[in-house]
Design a protein around this motif. Structure first.
Motif: not given
Length: 209
Positions: A51-52, A12-14, A17, A10
């Motif tokens: 992630y993306f 790392r995703r933050r 983003l 979470d």
């Protein structure tokens, strides 16, 4: 091999983003490459693409997160007794967005207002993003309208007030203030609060002797 925790995933995703939002706010979607994002977040391509899949997915995730944040603030406010008035609530929404989309540009400017302008522009040419924005806007507008119904229950306004019309107006106030900040420079939420309080204090004109 040690298992990566959900907390780490979470975070790392933050990180991705927030870095992408900063890049988009600084240079716009089309002038920003995935290489720019990788450099900003200081991660490898493999780490980010886990992630993306690319810029389009990053943009969609940022937009969805912002819309969800706004809706959550409204839904929580509707459960308060009495519900907070617009002069308190709208600055609260902007403050919450500052927490969700933190970070500043080189001149100290908050990224969210510029990012909002970029999203609006991209929505005009990107059908998929337009559909996401439209669906999110409908939900946000419904949350604001639900809040207006809470005002009625609390006796804060007449029963015949058009909840949807007021919802659209409150959204426009928040968006308009953010647009002013993006184009003309920083202004504190207190400016919006004080202006709203002045508007809300208006009554019937007094008869001059």
């Amino acid at each position: 091999m040690a298992r990566v925790s959900q907390e780490h995933l979470d975070a790392r995703r933050r990180q991705i983003l927030n870095g992408a939002a900063l890049c988009f706010a600084r240079n716009g979607f089309h002038a920003t490459s995935m290489q720019d994002v990788l450099k900003e977040v200081d991660l490898s391509a493999g780490a980010v693409y886990r992630y993306f899949s690319g810029k389009e997915e990053l943009i969609g995730a940022i937009v969805a997160e912002v819309l969800e944040t706004v809706r959550d603030v409204q839904e929580c406010a509707a459960r308060e007794s009495p519900p907070p008035l617009p002069d308190v609530l709208i600055p609260r929404v902007l403050a919450q967005l500052r927490e969700v989309k933190p970070g500043t540009l080189g001149n100290g400017e908050w990224v969210f207002p510029r990012l909002m302008i970029q999203v609006w522009t991209e929505t005009l040419r990107n059908d998929e993003l337009s559909a996401l924005m439209t669906a999110g806007y409908v939900k946000v507008r419904a949350a604001w309208a639900n809040l207006v119904e809470s005002y009625k229950v609390a006796g804060l306004m007449p029963e015949d007030v058009d909840a949807d019309a007021m919802a659209r107006t409150m959204i426009a106030l928040a968006q308009g203030f953010a647009a002013q900040v993006a184009v003309f420079g920083a202004a504190s939420p207190e400016v919006l609060r004080d202006g709203l309080r002045a508007l809300m204090s208006m009554g019937e004109p007094r008869v001059r002797p």
